[in-house]
Design an enzyme around this catalytic site. Structure first.
Site, PDB file in Angstrom:
ATOM      1  N   GLU A  83      -0.506   2.103  11.962  1.00  0.00           N
ATOM      2  CA  GLU A  83      -1.046   0.881  11.363  1.00  0.00           C
ATOM      3  C   GLU A  83      -1.664   1.350  10.061  1.00  0.00           C
ATOM      4  O   GLU A  83      -2.428   2.326  10.044  1.00  0.00           O
ATOM      5  CB  GLU A  83      -2.103   0.267  12.270  1.00  0.00           C
ATOM      6  CG  GLU A  83      -1.548  -0.343  13.542  1.00  0.00           C
ATOM      7  CD  GLU A  83      -0.695  -1.580  13.288  1.00  0.00           C
ATOM      8  OE1 GLU A  83      -0.904  -2.257  12.256  1.00  0.00           O
ATOM      9  OE2 GLU A  83       0.188  -1.871  14.099  1.00  0.00           O
ATOM     10  N   THR A 133      -3.224  10.321   4.740  1.00  0.00           N
ATOM     11  CA  THR A 133      -3.710   9.622   3.551  1.00  0.00           C
ATOM     12  C   THR A 133      -4.896  10.355   2.917  1.00  0.00           C
ATOM     13  O   THR A 133      -5.619  11.086   3.604  1.00  0.00           O
ATOM     14  CB  THR A 133      -4.145   8.200   3.962  1.00  0.00           C
ATOM     15  OG1 THR A 133      -4.921   7.626   2.930  1.00  0.00           O
ATOM     16  CG2 THR A 133      -5.021   8.209   5.208  1.00  0.00           C
ATOM     17  N   ASP A 134      -5.107  10.104   1.633  1.00  0.00           N
ATOM     18  CA  ASP A 134      -6.296  10.659   0.965  1.00  0.00           C
ATOM     19  C   ASP A 134      -7.571   9.945   1.411  1.00  0.00           C
ATOM     20  O   ASP A 134      -8.683  10.418   1.147  1.00  0.00           O
ATOM     21  CB  ASP A 134      -6.157  10.581  -0.571  1.00  0.00           C
ATOM     22  CG  ASP A 134      -5.967   9.163  -1.112  1.00  0.00           C
ATOM     23  OD1 ASP A 134      -5.838   8.215  -0.308  1.00  0.00           O
ATOM     24  OD2 ASP A 134      -5.959   9.010  -2.355  1.00  0.00           O
ATOM     25  N   GLU A 135      -7.423   8.774   2.083  1.00  0.00           N
ATOM     26  CA  GLU A 135      -8.610   7.984   2.426  1.00  0.00           C
ATOM     27  C   GLU A 135      -9.500   8.684   3.449  1.00  0.00           C
ATOM     28  O   GLU A 135     -10.661   8.309   3.621  1.00  0.00           O
ATOM     29  CB  GLU A 135      -8.190   6.593   2.922  1.00  0.00           C
ATOM     30  CG  GLU A 135      -7.322   5.898   1.892  1.00  0.00           C
ATOM     31  CD  GLU A 135      -7.104   4.405   2.120  1.00  0.00           C
ATOM     32  OE1 GLU A 135      -7.926   3.769   2.797  1.00  0.00           O
ATOM     33  OE2 GLU A 135      -6.102   3.889   1.595  1.00  0.00           O
ATOM     34  N   TYR A 159      -9.339   2.070   9.456  1.00  0.00           N
ATOM     35  CA  TYR A 159      -8.034   2.702   9.174  1.00  0.00           C
ATOM     36  C   TYR A 159      -8.210   4.189   8.885  1.00  0.00           C
ATOM     37  O   TYR A 159      -7.581   5.042   9.516  1.00  0.00           O
ATOM     38  CB  TYR A 159      -7.353   2.009   7.977  1.00  0.00           C
ATOM     39  CG  TYR A 159      -6.217   2.829   7.378  1.00  0.00           C
ATOM     40  CD1 TYR A 159      -5.069   3.111   8.116  1.00  0.00           C
ATOM     41  CD2 TYR A 159      -6.306   3.340   6.071  1.00  0.00           C
ATOM     42  CE1 TYR A 159      -4.036   3.869   7.574  1.00  0.00           C
ATOM     43  CE2 TYR A 159      -5.276   4.093   5.521  1.00  0.00           C
ATOM     44  CZ  TYR A 159      -4.140   4.364   6.281  1.00  0.00           C
ATOM     45  OH  TYR A 159      -3.134   5.122   5.742  1.00  0.00           O
ATOM     46  N   ALA A 161     -10.680   6.155   9.443  1.00  0.00           N
ATOM     47  CA  ALA A 161     -11.256   6.910  10.572  1.00  0.00           C
ATOM     48  C   ALA A 161     -10.168   7.232  11.597  1.00  0.00           C
ATOM     49  O   ALA A 161     -10.133   8.340  12.157  1.00  0.00           O
ATOM     50  CB  ALA A 161     -12.381   6.102  11.222  1.00  0.00           C
ATOM     51  N   LYS A 163      -6.941   7.551  10.974  1.00  0.00           N
ATOM     52  CA  LYS A 163      -6.051   8.575  10.406  1.00  0.00           C
ATOM     53  C   LYS A 163      -6.746   9.941  10.438  1.00  0.00           C
ATOM     54  O   LYS A 163      -6.110  10.965  10.706  1.00  0.00           O
ATOM     55  CB  LYS A 163      -5.648   8.215   8.973  1.00  0.00           C
ATOM     56  CG  LYS A 163      -4.704   7.044   8.845  1.00  0.00           C
ATOM     57  CD  LYS A 163      -3.343   7.243   9.503  1.00  0.00           C
ATOM     58  CE  LYS A 163      -2.469   8.254   8.790  1.00  0.00           C
ATOM     59  NZ  LYS A 163      -1.092   8.288   9.349  1.00  0.00           N
TER      60      LYS A 163
END
Ligand code: NAD
Ligand code: TYD
Length: 353
Positions: A83, A133-135, A159, A161, A163
């Protein structure tokens, strides 16, 4: 064979198409749950290509994943399935935990069992490539240096967290079991087949449909943007020659404020598809309530992948965004296909106020 998960989504389908565009490519087994974000139309050009096998299912389904591994004996797994939308994770985080954390856990366990059963060169060469992701690194201030692979994880949204949790599992499977993993952390992608809930495709299609172009808060949040084809080439490079247990940041050296992105899209559309009243699409820009917990800035330092593996993006933002706008203009049938009831329900839920 390689096993790709989430290969009917935005990046996954670009990756599968890119991979199979080479005539000498190994086949792909593509496992995808076909959530609202999965779209088999993206893969229509492979309809008669026997190198592509689609399996409809969940990465969290143990017996299904075991069967795929035993039937197809892939030499690598590239895990895109997730997701992926921050706003949806704010409205409903449960699916994010289920797929991104529990799903990745299941995939890792099934893959580890399969890998344990391999011998010799097959075991030696097996790879589990986790796409992230870089997030996960959190938010930067305007003066902070860009994210390096050594930055601590500080995820801020459900999201990111979820990943981050999946990245930690992947890391632990390497350190504890010696399971051969590599993780890549990439910045914001854009390009063909991007579902129009994310900023760039949403703005292109809202502009063409005479709808408001919603800018959260002051529009000065910064993201690094990478053309999806460049992300695919980076993954290929890492899969071929990345070091096991390592992580690689992937980015476009391309930091832009959201408002600048939207203005750029408007000026390309003004040129390629001028409005009948002669005014700019920028007139449709509308400032709306900010996203809760909105990260201010992401920036990627992609020096490691450049130095160690020789990868750099081929597209600049100017060339990539123009190609992207053109793609949406040239593919009205694909666009029509994603304007289903569930997409309209999402727009109503998110932008009603
Ligand atoms: P997407 O939402 O477009 O596609 C996700 C795909 O995964 C869909 O086809 C969906 O049907 C499938 N899927 C979801 N849950 C599944 C499950 N339980 N089992 C099997 N399939 C499932 O996402 P995307 O933008 O293509 O992102 C792909 C990956 O890349 C994600 O892991 C995301 O975190 C990561 N990523 C995305 C970006 C970006 O800018 N889009 C940037 C960096 C990393
Ligand atoms: P998005 O494409 O959702 O990606 P992410 O949140 O993963 O970075 O959003 C990109 C940026 O654009 C982000 O700062 C939020 C902002 N944004 C808007 O201003 N308006 C919108 O309607 C959307 C979807 C995003």
């Amino acid at each position: 064979m390689i096993l790709v998960t989430g290969g009917a989504g935005f990046i996954g389908s670009n990756f599968v198409l890119d991979w199979l565009s080479s005539s000498s490519a190994e086949g792909v087994v593509n496992l995808d749950k076909l959530t609202y974000a999965g779209n088999l139309t993206n893969l229509q050009s492979l309809k008669n290509d026997s190198r592509h096998t689609f399996v409809h299912g969940d990465i969290g389904n143990k017996s299904l994943v075991e069967k795929i591994l035993n039937d197809y004996c892939p030499r690598a797994i590239v895990n895109f399935a997730a997701e992926s939308h921050v706003d949806r994770s704010i409205h409903g985080p449960a699916e994010f935990i289920q797929t991104n954390v529990m799903g990745t856990f299941n995939l890792l366990e099934c893959a580890r069992e399969y890998w344990t059963s391999l011998e010799g060169a097959e075991k030696e060469q097996f790879r589990f490539h986790h796409v992230s992701t870089d997030e996960v690194y959190g938010s930067l201030s305007s003066s902070d240096p860009a994210f390096k692979e050594t930055n601590p994880y500080e995820p801020n949204s459900p999201y990111s967290a979820s990943k981050a949790a999946s990245d930690h599992l992947v890391r632990a499977w390497f350190h504890t079991y010696g399971f051969p993993v590599i993780t890549t952390n990439c910045s914001n992608n854009y390009g063909p087949y991007h579902f129009p809930e994310k900023l760039i495709p949403l703005v292109i299609l809202n502009a063409l449909n005479s709808k408001p172009l919603p800018i959260y808060g002051d529009g000065q949040q910064i993201r690094d943007w990478l053309y999806v084809g460049d992300h695919c080439s980076a993954i290929r490079k890492v899969l071929a020659s990345g070091q096991l247990g390592e992580t690689y940041n992937i980015g476009g050296w391309n930091e832009k404020a959201n408002l600048d992105i939207v203005n750029t899209i408007c000026s390309i559309l003004d040129e390629l598809r001028p409005r009948s009243n002669g005014k700019s699409y920028a007139e449709q820009i509308t400032f709306v309530k900010d996203r809760p917990g909105h990260d201010r800035r992401y920036a990627i330092d992609a020096t490691k992948i450049q130095k160690e593996l020789g990868w750099r993006p081929a597209e600049t933002f100017d060339t990539g965004i123009r190609k992207t706008v053109q793609w949406y203009l040239e593919n009205p049938v694909w666009v029509e296909g994603v304007f289903t009831g569930s997409y309209r329900d999402w727009l109503d839920k998110q932008y009603r106020n």
